[in-house]
Design a protein around this motif. Structure first.
Motif, short mmCIF file in Angstrom:
data_model
loop_
_atom_site.label_atom_id
_atom_site.label_comp_id
_atom_site.label_asym_id
_atom_site.label_seq_id
_atom_site.Cartn_x
_atom_site.Cartn_y
_atom_site.Cartn_z
N ARG A 46 0.85 -1.18 0.00
CA ARG A 46 0.00 0.00 0.00
C ARG A 46 0.89 1.24 0.00
O ARG A 46 1.87 1.32 0.75
N GLU A 47 0.57 2.20 -0.86
CA GLU A 47 1.37 3.40 -0.96
C GLU A 47 0.51 4.64 -0.78
O GLU A 47 -0.67 4.66 -1.14
N MET A 48 1.13 5.68 -0.25
CA MET A 48 0.44 6.95 -0.06
C MET A 48 0.29 7.65 -1.40
O MET A 48 1.25 7.79 -2.15
N VAL A 49 -0.91 8.10 -1.68
CA VAL A 49 -1.18 8.85 -2.91
C VAL A 49 -1.18 10.35 -2.63
O VAL A 49 -0.49 11.11 -3.30
N ALA A 50 -1.95 10.76 -1.62
CA ALA A 50 -2.05 12.17 -1.29
C ALA A 50 -2.54 12.32 0.14
O ALA A 50 -3.33 11.50 0.61
N LYS A 51 -2.07 13.37 0.80
CA LYS A 51 -2.49 13.68 2.16
C LYS A 51 -2.91 15.14 2.25
O LYS A 51 -2.36 15.98 1.53
N ILE A 52 -3.83 15.43 3.15
CA ILE A 52 -4.20 16.81 3.42
C ILE A 52 -4.37 16.97 4.92
O ILE A 52 -5.07 16.21 5.57
N GLY A 53 -3.65 17.94 5.45
CA GLY A 53 -3.69 18.17 6.88
C GLY A 53 -4.88 19.00 7.30
O GLY A 53 -5.64 19.51 6.48
#
Length: 122
Positions: A46-53
């Motif tokens: 599993r890989e991170m695609v996008a994050k928003i804080g």
């Protein structure tokens, strides 16, 4: 109790676009912190695609920079992923992830959605 409900996956040809959404529902004891999208293709981690804080700061995986955009509706506790210029290698199950704190400051606790399939054909 925290629930994340994803929608918007499907099949598209290369070069096309899809928009994913994830609505978070929780009891009054939880407060959302960060939200993110991850993906997992068969045989891959599993890989991170996008994050928003919580303050709107965004981060993207290298493979999607310039093509994907993450956004968030704080009032609706919903996170979106606009995916443009899709490639066959974007094919994966996409998972919504959210981190929460309790109202008394415990956490963060991570919760995951059930996943939505995105298939890009060449």
């Amino acid at each position: 109790q925290v629930q994340l409900v994803e929608s918007g996956g499907g099949s598209v040809q290369a070069g096309g676009s899809l928009n994913l959404s994830c609505a978070a529902a929780s009891g009054s004891t939880f407060r959302i912190n960060n939200m993110a999208w991850y993906r997992q293709a068969p045989g891959n981690e599993r890989e991170m695609v996008a994050k928003i804080g919580n303050g709107g700061t965004t981060n993207y995986g290298d493979s999607v920079k310039g093509r994907f955009t993450i956004s968030r509706d704080y009032a609706k506790n919903t996170v979106y992923l606009q995916m443009n210029s899709l490639k066959p290698e974007d094919t994966a199950v996409y998972y919504c992830q959210a981190s929460y704190y309790t109202t008394w400051g415990a956490g963060p606790y991570d919760f995951w959605g059930q996943g939505t399939q995105v298939t890009v054909s060449s």
